[in-house]
Design a protein around this motif. Structure first.
Motif, PDB file in Angstrom:
ATOM      1  N   ARG A  59       0.852  -1.194   0.000  1.00 51.69           N
ATOM      2  CA  ARG A  59       0.000   0.000   0.000  1.00 51.69           C
ATOM      3  C   ARG A  59       0.882   1.236   0.000  1.00 51.69           C
ATOM      4  NH1 ARG A  59      -0.278   1.408   5.389  1.00 51.69           N
ATOM      5  NH2 ARG A  59       1.135   0.025   6.489  1.00 51.69           N
ATOM      6  N   TYR A 110       2.467   4.176   1.243  1.00 51.23           N
ATOM      7  CA  TYR A 110       2.740   4.647   2.601  1.00 51.23           C
ATOM      8  C   TYR A 110       2.878   6.169   2.645  1.00 51.23           C
ATOM      9  CZ  TYR A 110       4.844   5.118   7.184  1.00 51.23           C
ATOM     10  OH  TYR A 110       5.097   5.506   8.472  1.00 51.23           O
ATOM     11  N   THR A 111       3.564   6.721   1.658  1.00 53.27           N
ATOM     12  CA  THR A 111       3.666   8.181   1.524  1.00 53.27           C
ATOM     13  C   THR A 111       4.234   8.513   0.155  1.00 53.27           C
ATOM     14  OG1 THR A 111       4.469  10.242   2.534  1.00 53.27           O
ATOM     15  CG2 THR A 111       5.953   8.348   2.604  1.00 53.27           C
ATOM     16  N   TRP A 112       4.273   9.797  -0.179  1.00 59.18           N
ATOM     17  CA  TRP A 112       4.812  10.178  -1.485  1.00 59.18           C
ATOM     18  C   TRP A 112       5.159  11.655  -1.487  1.00 59.18           C
ATOM     19  CZ3 TRP A 112      -0.534   9.931  -0.846  1.00 59.18           C
ATOM     20  CH2 TRP A 112      -1.239  11.104  -1.125  1.00 59.18           C
ATOM     21  N   THR A 113       5.842  12.071  -2.540  1.00 60.62           N
ATOM     22  CA  THR A 113       5.950  13.488  -2.871  1.00 60.62           C
ATOM     23  C   THR A 113       5.747  13.615  -4.369  1.00 60.62           C
ATOM     24  OG1 THR A 113       7.308  15.489  -2.826  1.00 60.62           O
ATOM     25  CG2 THR A 113       8.494  13.423  -3.096  1.00 60.62           C
ATOM     26  N   VAL A 153       7.231  10.541  -6.543  1.00 62.48           N
ATOM     27  CA  VAL A 153       8.112   9.560  -5.898  1.00 62.48           C
ATOM     28  C   VAL A 153       7.281   8.966  -4.776  1.00 62.48           C
ATOM     29  CG1 VAL A 153      10.212   9.194  -4.565  1.00 62.48           C
ATOM     30  CG2 VAL A 153      10.183  10.914  -6.393  1.00 62.48           C
ATOM     31  N   VAL A 198       6.576   5.920  -1.668  1.00 60.98           N
ATOM     32  CA  VAL A 198       7.131   4.924  -0.761  1.00 60.98           C
ATOM     33  C   VAL A 198       6.025   3.898  -0.554  1.00 60.98           C
ATOM     34  CG1 VAL A 198       8.076   4.466   1.532  1.00 60.98           C
ATOM     35  CG2 VAL A 198       8.607   6.634   0.365  1.00 60.98           C
ATOM     36  N   PRO A 247       8.963  -4.617   4.418  1.00 58.08           N
ATOM     37  CA  PRO A 247       9.869  -3.541   3.995  1.00 58.08           C
ATOM     38  C   PRO A 247       9.177  -2.482   3.130  1.00 58.08           C
ATOM     39  CG  PRO A 247      10.887  -5.674   3.638  1.00 58.08           C
ATOM     40  CD  PRO A 247       9.444  -5.936   3.998  1.00 58.08           C
ATOM     41  N   ARG A 248       9.707  -1.270   3.186  1.00 52.85           N
ATOM     42  CA  ARG A 248       9.230  -0.196   2.314  1.00 52.85           C
ATOM     43  C   ARG A 248      10.222  -0.012   1.175  1.00 52.85           C
ATOM     44  NH1 ARG A 248       8.783   3.144   7.423  1.00 52.85           N
ATOM     45  NH2 ARG A 248       6.945   2.288   8.451  1.00 52.85           N
ATOM     46  N   ILE A 249       9.699   0.401   0.040  1.00 50.96           N
ATOM     47  CA  ILE A 249      10.544   0.552  -1.144  1.00 50.96           C
ATOM     48  C   ILE A 249      10.202   1.880  -1.836  1.00 50.96           C
ATOM     49  CG2 ILE A 249       8.917  -0.855  -2.513  1.00 50.96           C
ATOM     50  CD1 ILE A 249      11.335  -1.907  -4.085  1.00 50.96           C
ATOM     51  N   VAL A 250      11.243   2.598  -2.236  1.00 46.91           N
ATOM     52  CA  VAL A 250      11.065   3.848  -2.981  1.00 46.91           C
ATOM     53  C   VAL A 250      10.802   3.498  -4.441  1.00 46.91           C
ATOM     54  CG1 VAL A 250      12.221   5.946  -3.786  1.00 46.91           C
ATOM     55  CG2 VAL A 250      12.544   5.164  -1.425  1.00 46.91           C
ATOM     56  N   SER A 251       9.807   4.144  -5.032  1.00 44.63           N
ATOM     57  CA  SER A 251       9.466   3.809  -6.411  1.00 44.63           C
ATOM     58  C   SER A 251       8.715   4.968  -7.066  1.00 44.63           C
ATOM     59  CB  SER A 251       8.626   2.517  -6.421  1.00 44.63           C
ATOM     60  OG  SER A 251       8.358   2.115  -7.744  1.00 44.63           O
ATOM     61  N   MET A 308      -3.243   8.043   0.266  1.00 45.10           N
ATOM     62  CA  MET A 308      -2.566   7.311   1.323  1.00 45.10           C
ATOM     63  C   MET A 308      -3.238   5.946   1.527  1.00 45.10           C
ATOM     64  SD  MET A 308      -0.002   8.867   2.793  1.00 45.10           S
ATOM     65  CE  MET A 308       0.722  10.511   2.776  1.00 45.10           C
ATOM     66  N   GLU A 309      -2.413   4.934   1.735  1.00 48.59           N
ATOM     67  CA  GLU A 309      -2.878   3.573   2.038  1.00 48.59           C
ATOM     68  C   GLU A 309      -3.567   2.888   0.852  1.00 48.59           C
ATOM     69  OE1 GLU A 309      -1.920   2.144   4.759  1.00 48.59           O
ATOM     70  OE2 GLU A 309      -1.169   3.960   5.742  1.00 48.59           O
ATOM     71  N   HIS A 315      14.511   6.567  -9.358  1.00 50.14           N
ATOM     72  CA  HIS A 315      13.108   7.002  -9.334  1.00 50.14           C
ATOM     73  C   HIS A 315      12.980   8.521  -9.230  1.00 50.14           C
ATOM     74  CE1 HIS A 315      11.747   2.844  -9.064  1.00 50.14           C
ATOM     75  NE2 HIS A 315      12.724   2.648  -8.209  1.00 50.14           N
ATOM     76  N   ARG A 339       3.418  12.293   5.148  1.00 54.09           N
ATOM     77  CA  ARG A 339       2.857  11.260   6.028  1.00 54.09           C
ATOM     78  C   ARG A 339       2.366  11.886   7.346  1.00 54.09           C
ATOM     79  NH1 ARG A 339       0.738   5.987   5.698  1.00 54.09           N
ATOM     80  NH2 ARG A 339       0.402   5.470   7.882  1.00 54.09           N
ATOM     81  N   ASP A 368       5.809  18.479  -3.417  1.00 60.14           N
ATOM     82  CA  ASP A 368       4.648  18.487  -2.544  1.00 60.14           C
ATOM     83  C   ASP A 368       4.924  17.708  -1.250  1.00 60.14           C
ATOM     84  OD1 ASP A 368       2.093  18.873  -1.676  1.00 60.14           O
ATOM     85  OD2 ASP A 368       1.137  17.578  -3.157  1.00 60.14           O
ATOM     86  N   ASN A 390      12.893   3.239   5.685  1.00 58.94           N
ATOM     87  CA  ASN A 390      12.648   1.957   6.359  1.00 58.94           C
ATOM     88  C   ASN A 390      12.812   2.005   7.868  1.00 58.94           C
ATOM     89  OD1 ASN A 390      11.822  -0.577   4.851  1.00 58.94           O
ATOM     90  ND2 ASN A 390      13.181   0.422   3.390  1.00 58.94           N
TER      91      ASN A 390
END
Ligand SMILES: [Zn+2]
Lengths: 152, 390
Positions: free
Chosen positions: A67, A69-72, A90, A92, A99-103, A115-116, B144, B159, B208, B259
């Protein structure tokens, strides 16, 4: 958009585990390091396991679902390689395994980011920072939708 | 006090160059730092030959060239604390321990850069090899387009807004307060350029939730301070500014921002209770705070990490002028990195000293006796010092 400022793969080459990680992506698989001693997942990949100090790793497949988790949303690129891509998100992603992954997102207008929000991995070639097949994410078909509660 | 037997350090000298944004300036990092250092040594009432310790900022000048130029021929301690913007206060924390151990008597801490006329901060981060966790950034962030501090921290702010309802106007209140303070500071780059909430809301979006006016400014300038033992400080006849306690810490993992089990846990969250505990002071006793304001949310975030309020309450904390001069807890009375200058947080230490000496003129906090200074660097390293008028 033509990437006049894309950075050549030969300039980028990984000094870490990136080449192994992206070799799996090139085969259409998202695999993360998992410790054979304590079975903890570890992203980003490391030399020793932060949980038990083992160096015995497996690149193990994950489901590729999670899901947002956050972004910009980047409206002004700070690196010339991405100037042709704005606005771009970008993100997360918190994977179901933990684990979280940047993408980044595909097939998702920036107004649709929530979110979520449930997402799933897809693979996309990019030459912006080296020439690599990247794990990116898209909205999971039929996933629940709801307004983010944070005020903006 | 919590540990009365402990020898405390004092900041006895401060120095700053003019802060500016002049494209044609012929400044060098070294030249700016030497100018600030000479001022700080002189302000302390010391000479170059009294300086026996130096703690330069990583990558901006090295100890050897600084002391060679200054003619310091008695140096016996040189070290660099590598915590990005948390380094100046982190260096102060280490300097206090070094002085207590007798490894040096007078330590010079300089930093500064030609970040406007020379290579811009934004250019310095183009190469991931220069970054904390550079291999990680190269392999997992840059592909990315996750390439700059503004973007790394924006995801935390986003967040926080979701989880706690932190508002756009809370970020704006920080930017507006810093700009308001800068109007009272002759050395602030943004003096003469007042800003309203409407101006803030109209500024262009960069990453943002960060708009242009959420971001610190790129400037030329340097600052320095000299730290010595309390015993020595008393002999110098200057107003005493004592380091009641100082500490620094890293988050886990320190080299990767996304993380952390709790994404809001940074080094400051562990350093702050240590410093307040050792100093034996309460948050309510503080007369002011100088908080590393690289971006607006980072100031709100550090208010929480300092323990000034609970997690999630940092937004409401900055409402209603509470952090402005005349408010409950004035923060960054010089204008901070957002509106005075980006001197990697050195200017926060200098301003705290000035407040405690009562030398702040129009922006003086009445009867300032106790203040806190923070540093924030790399991917969330934190440092904190509690300073008191002696
Ligand atoms: Zn393990």
């Amino acid at each position: 958009m033509a990437s006049l400022t894309a950075v050549g793969a030969d300039e980028i080459g990984s000094k870490g585990t990136g080449d192994e990680f992206y070799a799996w992506c090139a085969r259409g698989e998202l695999r993360l390091r998992r410790c054979n001693a304590c079975r903890e997942w570890c992203h980003v990949p490391r030399v020793t396991c932060p949980d038990c100090a083992s160096t015995d790793w497996t690149w193990e497949p994950v489901k590729g679902t999670g899901r947002l988790y956050t972004w910009t949303v980047v409206h002004r690129a700070m690196h010339p390689a991405f100037m042709g891509d704005v606005p771009y998100a970008v993100v997360v992603v918190e994977l179901d395994e933990g684990p979280r992954i940047v993408s980044g997102m595909v097939d998702c207008p920036i107004e649709a980011l929530e979110m979520e929000m449930p997402v799933e991995v897809v693979f996309e070639r990019s030459d912006r920072w080296g020439d690599r097949v990247l794990p990116r994410f898209r909205r999971t078909a039929g996933g629940p939708s709801g307004k983010a509660k944070g005020a903006r | 006090m919590a540990d009365p037997g402990r020898k405390r350090a004092c900041i006895v000298g401060i120095g700053e160059t003019k802060y500016g944004r002049d494209k044609g300036a012929a400044h060098t990092n070294l030249g700016l730092q030497l100018e600030a250092s000479i001022k700080a040594i002189s302000d302390a009432g010391l000479t170059r030959r009294d300086i026996d310790g130096v703690m330069p900022f990583q990558g901006l000048a090295n100890a050897e060239e600084i002391v060679a130029n200054l003619g310091c021929d008695k140096v016996r301690f040189a070290a660099t604390v590598a915590m990005g913007g948390a380094s100046p206060v982190g260096s102060l924390a280490l300097a206090a321990d070094v002085l207590a151990a007798g490894r040096a008597n007078a330590i010079l801490i300089p930093a500064g850069w030609a970040a406007f006329s020379g290579p811009r901060t934004r250019e310095l981060v183009l190469d991931p090899a220069r970054l904390p966790g550079g291999v990680i950034a190269n392999d997992y962030y840059f592909p990315h387009g996750y390439t700059a501090p503004m973007q790394w921290y924006a995801v935390m702010a986003q967040r926080h807004m979701y989880e706690f309802g932190t508002k756009r106007e809370h970020l704006g209140a920080v930017a507006v307060a810093m700009r308001k303070h800068a109007q009272l500071n002759p050395n602030a780059v943004m003096r003469g350029r007042p800003m309203t909430m409407a101006d803030y809301l109209a500024s262009p979006m960069l990453a943002d939730p960060y708009k242009m006016l959420d971001c610190c400014i790129e400037t030329d300038g340097a600052a320095a301070f000299v730290v010595t033992t309390e015993e020595r400080a008393r002999d110098l006849g200057k107003p005493i500014v004592r380091v009641e306690a100082a500490a620094a810490a890293q988050p886990h993992p320190a080299d990767e921002i996304t993380n952390r089990k709790n994404i809001f846990e940074t080094g400051l969250g562990r350093a702050a209770p240590e410093a307040f505990g050792r100093a034996g002071v309460r948050h309510a006793d503080l007369d002011f705070a100088m908080i590393y304001d690289c971006f607006t949310f980072e100031l709100i975030h550090q208010i929480e990490e300092l323990g000034l309020c609970k997690r999630g309450e940092g937004g409401p904390f900055v409402e209603g002028g509470r952090i402005e001069l005349g408010g409950e807890l004035p923060i960054n009375t010089h204008g901070g990195l957002l509106s005075e200058a980006h001197v990697v947080g050195m200017n926060h230490v200098v301003e705290a000293v000035r407040q405690l000496r009562g030398d702040c003129g129009a922006r003086q906090v009445a009867n300032a006796e106790l203040g806190v200074v923070t540093g924030w660097g790399d991917f969330g390293d934190g440092s904190v010092a509690i300073l008191a008028r002696g």
